[in-house]
Design a protein around this motif. Structure first.
Motif, PDB file in Angstrom:
ATOM      1  N   PHE A  99       0.871  -1.189   0.000  1.00  0.00           N
ATOM      2  CA  PHE A  99       0.000   0.000   0.000  1.00  0.00           C
ATOM      3  C   PHE A  99       0.905   1.235   0.000  1.00  0.00           C
ATOM      4  N   ALA A 100       0.803   2.043  -1.051  1.00  0.00           N
ATOM      5  CA  ALA A 100       1.797   3.099  -1.313  1.00  0.00           C
ATOM      6  C   ALA A 100       2.093   4.020  -0.123  1.00  0.00           C
ATOM      7  N   PRO A 101       1.095   4.557   0.587  1.00  0.00           N
ATOM      8  CA  PRO A 101       1.436   5.463   1.701  1.00  0.00           C
ATOM      9  C   PRO A 101       2.292   4.794   2.778  1.00  0.00           C
ATOM     10  N   VAL A 102       1.996   3.526   3.092  1.00  0.00           N
ATOM     11  CA  VAL A 102       2.775   2.792   4.093  1.00  0.00           C
ATOM     12  C   VAL A 102       4.172   2.497   3.558  1.00  0.00           C
ATOM     13  N   TRP A 103       4.218   2.064   2.305  1.00  0.00           N
ATOM     14  CA  TRP A 103       5.484   1.727   1.644  1.00  0.00           C
ATOM     15  C   TRP A 103       6.407   2.945   1.616  1.00  0.00           C
ATOM     16  N   ILE A 104       5.858   4.083   1.169  1.00  0.00           N
ATOM     17  CA  ILE A 104       6.651   5.317   1.075  1.00  0.00           C
ATOM     18  C   ILE A 104       7.176   5.712   2.461  1.00  0.00           C
ATOM     19  N   ALA A 105       6.271   5.748   3.438  1.00  0.00           N
ATOM     20  CA  ALA A 105       6.659   6.181   4.787  1.00  0.00           C
ATOM     21  C   ALA A 105       7.756   5.293   5.362  1.00  0.00           C
ATOM     22  N   GLU A 106       7.632   3.986   5.158  1.00  0.00           N
ATOM     23  CA  GLU A 106       8.622   3.050   5.712  1.00  0.00           C
ATOM     24  C   GLU A 106       9.985   3.215   5.046  1.00  0.00           C
ATOM     25  N   MET A 107      10.003   3.338   3.704  1.00  0.00           N
ATOM     26  CA  MET A 107      11.281   3.458   2.995  1.00  0.00           C
ATOM     27  C   MET A 107      11.963   4.801   3.305  1.00  0.00           C
ATOM     28  N   VAL A 108      11.177   5.864   3.427  1.00  0.00           N
ATOM     29  CA  VAL A 108      11.747   7.171   3.779  1.00  0.00           C
ATOM     30  C   VAL A 108      12.313   7.117   5.202  1.00  0.00           C
ATOM     31  N   ARG A 109      11.595   6.439   6.103  1.00  0.00           N
ATOM     32  CA  ARG A 109      12.071   6.292   7.484  1.00  0.00           C
ATOM     33  C   ARG A 109      13.428   5.568   7.510  1.00  0.00           C
ATOM     34  N   ARG A 110      13.537   4.518   6.694  1.00  0.00           N
ATOM     35  CA  ARG A 110      14.796   3.762   6.640  1.00  0.00           C
ATOM     36  C   ARG A 110      15.937   4.620   6.076  1.00  0.00           C
ATOM     37  N   GLN A 111      15.620   5.363   5.009  1.00  0.00           N
ATOM     38  CA  GLN A 111      16.650   6.224   4.396  1.00  0.00           C
ATOM     39  C   GLN A 111      17.150   7.246   5.409  1.00  0.00           C
ATOM     40  N   GLY A 139      16.862   7.136   8.667  1.00  0.00           N
ATOM     41  CA  GLY A 139      17.516   6.450   9.783  1.00  0.00           C
ATOM     42  C   GLY A 139      18.941   6.065   9.430  1.00  0.00           C
ATOM     43  N   GLY A 140      19.100   5.601   8.170  1.00  0.00           N
ATOM     44  CA  GLY A 140      20.421   5.187   7.707  1.00  0.00           C
ATOM     45  C   GLY A 140      21.371   6.371   7.618  1.00  0.00           C
ATOM     46  N   SER A 141      20.861   7.499   7.087  1.00  0.00           N
ATOM     47  CA  SER A 141      21.728   8.661   6.906  1.00  0.00           C
ATOM     48  C   SER A 141      22.074   9.303   8.249  1.00  0.00           C
ATOM     49  N   GLY A 142      21.217   9.045   9.244  1.00  0.00           N
ATOM     50  CA  GLY A 142      21.486   9.639  10.560  1.00  0.00           C
ATOM     51  C   GLY A 142      22.362   8.744  11.413  1.00  0.00           C
ATOM     52  N   GLY A 143      22.869   7.653  10.824  1.00  0.00           N
ATOM     53  CA  GLY A 143      23.744   6.772  11.576  1.00  0.00           C
ATOM     54  C   GLY A 143      22.940   5.661  12.237  1.00  0.00           C
TER      55      GLY A 143
END
Length: 217
Positions: free
Chosen positions: A199-211, A213-217
């Protein structure tokens, strides 16, 4: 062909049948066979001509994508009867071909929804890797107008493109989320634990959260 027949597993066939695929070869074993054979374009062409799903999957693992002409790839896509052959052809063949952009444009406008889904898959690839020159707002217009009533394979491909636009392009994220919410496509799709909902809104939110989170260490 005899070796492929020897890899046939009834359990794998039963699982694959649920997804519309008519073969029973474990894909790890298929990949191991391909690794042993290495690239053999002539053999790949002969395997494709058998119209056997397992043989065609093997062909796509050992082919030389740049050796196919535009028309050959177009014919192969229209011959690809099963979802797995279709997906591997797009991912392992067309995406590595110099004809990918031309075929993307031709297929996206095709009246056959399965062919059109290949065009959308190539568009999604460009959204992620080469967005320059794409009209992202225009793509969102088309998705907004057509995704809700599109046949399953085409709907899935459009939904992936919608999510990719939202994930990769912050300027279009709010609109992508809004379109996903309003259309509700794949909102109730059964998602196994630990997997991200399509489901696009969940998918987008999760992938952005990971990105983030990753960039913040």
């Amino acid at each position: 062909m005899a070796e492929l027949a020897g890899l046939e597993d009834p359990k794998s066939r039963a699982v694959n049948a649920k997804h519309g695929d008519d073969h029973g070869v474990n894909l790890s074993k298929l990949r191991a066979l391909a690794k042993r054979l290495r690239t053999q374009q002539d053999l790949a062409v002969r395997l494709w001509a058998t119209d056997d799903t397992a043989a065609r999957l093997l062909a796509l693992l050992i082919c030389r994508p740049k050796a196919f002409t535009r028309d050959e790839l177009d014919t192969m896509l229209r011959e690809a009867r099963t979802p797995k052959v279709h997906d591997w052809l797009v991912n392992y063949g067309v995406k590595k071909s110099p004809h990918a952009e031309e075929l993307r444009l031709v297929w996206s406008a095709d009246p056959d929804p399965v062919v059109a889904s290949a065009g959308w898959a190539l568009t999604t690839e460009r959204v992620a890797k080469k967005p320059a020159g794409l009209d992202l707002a225009g793509l969102l217009d088309v998705i907004e107008a057509r995704m809700k009533d599109a046949p399953e394979r085409l709907q899935w491909a459009m939904n992936h493109c919608l999510a990719q636009i939202g994930i990769e392009h912050p300027d279009h994220r709010a609109r992508a989320m809004d379109i996903g919410e309003r259309l509700g496509v794949l909102k109730d799709y059964p998602t196994p634990p630990g997997c991200t909902s399509p489901f696009a809104p969940v998918w987008i939110a999760e992938m952005v959260r990971r990105q983030q989170g990753g960039s913040g260490g």
